[in-house]
Design an enzyme around this catalytic site. Structure first.
Site, PDB file in Angstrom:
ATOM      1  N   ARG A   9     -36.392  58.199 -32.358  1.00 33.65           N
ATOM      2  CA  ARG A   9     -35.235  59.076 -32.562  1.00 33.65           C
ATOM      3  C   ARG A   9     -34.075  58.195 -32.983  1.00 33.65           C
ATOM      4  O   ARG A   9     -33.389  57.604 -32.141  1.00 33.65           O
ATOM      5  CB  ARG A   9     -34.904  59.880 -31.297  1.00 33.65           C
ATOM      6  CG  ARG A   9     -36.016  60.834 -30.873  1.00 33.65           C
ATOM      7  CD  ARG A   9     -35.493  61.990 -30.044  1.00 33.65           C
ATOM      8  NE  ARG A   9     -34.700  62.897 -30.858  1.00 33.65           N
ATOM      9  CZ  ARG A   9     -33.915  63.862 -30.339  1.00 33.65           C
ATOM     10  NH1 ARG A   9     -33.829  63.993 -29.033  1.00 33.65           N
ATOM     11  NH2 ARG A   9     -33.223  64.657 -31.129  1.00 33.65           N
ATOM     12  N   ASP A  21     -25.018  60.824 -27.786  1.00 34.29           N
ATOM     13  CA  ASP A  21     -26.231  60.078 -28.112  1.00 34.29           C
ATOM     14  C   ASP A  21     -25.930  58.760 -28.799  1.00 34.29           C
ATOM     15  O   ASP A  21     -26.758  57.851 -28.791  1.00 34.29           O
ATOM     16  CB  ASP A  21     -27.150  60.932 -28.988  1.00 34.29           C
ATOM     17  CG  ASP A  21     -27.784  62.054 -28.196  1.00 34.29           C
ATOM     18  OD1 ASP A  21     -28.913  61.866 -27.721  1.00 34.29           O
ATOM     19  OD2 ASP A  21     -27.137  63.102 -28.027  1.00 34.29           O
ATOM     20  N   ARG A  54     -36.052  63.759 -23.218  1.00 35.11           N
ATOM     21  CA  ARG A  54     -34.891  63.769 -24.114  1.00 35.11           C
ATOM     22  C   ARG A  54     -33.647  63.507 -23.277  1.00 35.11           C
ATOM     23  O   ARG A  54     -33.659  63.549 -22.062  1.00 35.11           O
ATOM     24  CB  ARG A  54     -34.757  65.119 -24.823  1.00 35.11           C
ATOM     25  CG  ARG A  54     -34.927  66.295 -23.889  1.00 35.11           C
ATOM     26  CD  ARG A  54     -34.118  67.494 -24.235  1.00 35.11           C
ATOM     27  NE  ARG A  54     -32.696  67.246 -24.179  1.00 35.11           N
ATOM     28  CZ  ARG A  54     -31.984  67.240 -23.050  1.00 35.11           C
ATOM     29  NH1 ARG A  54     -32.573  67.409 -21.854  1.00 35.11           N
ATOM     30  NH2 ARG A  54     -30.688  67.019 -23.068  1.00 35.11           N
ATOM     31  N   GLY A  55     -32.554  63.219 -23.974  1.00 34.27           N
ATOM     32  CA  GLY A  55     -31.307  62.902 -23.314  1.00 34.27           C
ATOM     33  C   GLY A  55     -31.060  61.411 -23.343  1.00 34.27           C
ATOM     34  O   GLY A  55     -31.946  60.615 -23.015  1.00 34.27           O
TER      35      GLY A  55
END
Length: 355
Positions: free
Chosen positions: A87, A239, A53-54
């Site tokens: 995502r 994001d 993630r990230g």
């Protein structure tokens, strides 16, 4: 993370074929466990579960995922579709996929040469990300010095933006770490970051291993810190950043921006230019990922903290409007004031690499 035994992501080529190896971030801080991913469905599952993630590292995962599909003879177009949609708010994921697919298609007809081109592009993106992190650190340190002359900053951060999200030192937390190493950090305030506790599990882990002076707080306690005059600046990542400068980041970021504005505290976003999406006109056009309700109603799988049948509202992100953002720090310069013109001007400096 330099202080961990294994990196967030790495490519490996054992005898039975290439793989992507991920540090399972859901197991931190207790265990440093690697996930060995051999196919795109496995990588998509790892992305959705937040094992990886990230924003920046998701771009790397997307590029390497395309390279993995090409090397193992899978349908690259289908792999790209699955990865880019894993995502939807995280624009870096789509960016990494697009970069690797373009290299693959430019190299020819799906041959070994094309697979090698996709992998070379993923490696190039890895190097670029590490370099971008270093440049953001330098720009962020300089900006803090301008905003807060005298040093000894008390910085509040949200979610996790360190080396776990990057090929380098990270984004916002990398700036904080550099300030600490220069003797300029008085206190790092770490939001727990509910419901998945990336602040408590990951940022606190990185801060502790770096020897930073830090304190962990529940998200709802941030307001009292501002009221007491204990916060000098807020530093977060992003994001997706829309063309008007609206910033999508881990849910809970927007309330911090409102608090910072009310109390006259700088609110600074640190993110690479690849996180800017000029095709998204404003914050209202950002698609916000909705996560499963059990992440809110259960403290861990099978252990409920709410009555059975409770409906949960669980957006992964919220959107901060540009008028609440003091500056956006990128590897190509600082955007301030934050608006369509200043953001587009910085992005134009990287047009050759984003085409």
């Amino acid at each position: 993370m330099a202080d961990l035994r294994v990196p967030a992501l790495r490519w490996a080529e054992p005898p039975d074929g290439p793989v992507l190896v991920l540090l399972d971030q859901t197991r931190l801080p207790a265990d440093e466990v690697e996930l060995v991913v051999t196919d795109v469905p496995g990588l998509v599952a790892a992305i959705r579960s937040l094992s990886v993630r990230g924003a920046p590292v998701l771009g790397l995962a997307g590029a390497y995922g395309v390279a993995l599909a090409a090397a193992r003879g899978y349908d690259v177009s289908e792999a790209a579709r699955l990865l880019a949609g894993a995502r939807p708010t995280a624009v870096n994921l789509e960016y990494g996929v697009r970069r690797a697919v373009a290299a693959y298609e430019a190299a020819g007809d799906g041959s070994a040469r094309a697979a090698a081109a996709a992998l070379a592009e993923a490696h190039a993106l890895f190097r670029e990300d590490a370099e971008a992190s270093a440049r953001m650190v330098a720009a962020g340190r300089e900006l803090l010095g301008e905003l807060l002359p005298g040093g000894r900053f008390r910085i509040l951060t949200h979610c996790n933006t360190g080396a776990l999200v990057s090929a380098g030192g990270g984004t916002a937390l990398a700036v904080v770490r550099a300030a600490h190493e220069a003797g300029e950090l008085r206190r790092l305030w770490v939001d727990e970051t509910r419901p998945l506790l990336q602040g408590a599990r990951l940022t606190a882990c990185e801060a502790a291993r770096a020897g930073m002076p830090f304190s962990l707080l529940v998200d709802g306690a941030a307001g009292s810190l501002f009221a007491a005059g204990e916060v000098d600046a807020v530093l977060i990542g992003a994001d997706r950043i829309a063309a008007d400068g609206s910033v999508a980041n881990k849910v809970g970021s927007y309330p911090l921006a409102v608090l910072a504005k009310h109390h006259g505290v700088p609110f600074v976003v640190v993110a690479p230019v690849s996180t800017v999406d000029l095709a998204t006109p404003d914050g209202a056009a950002i698609h916000v990922e909705q996560r499963p309700g059990h992440e809110v109603t259960e403290i861990r799988p099978g252990v409920s903290v709410a009555p059975v049948g409770t409906q949960a509202y669980n957006p992964a992100f919220d959107v901060t409007p540009p008028e609440l953002v003091t500056a956006i720090v990128t590897e190509l310069g600082v955007v301030s004031p934050v608006d369509h013109g200043t953001l587009a001007e910085v992005c134009s400096r990287s047009r050759s690499t984003k085409s």
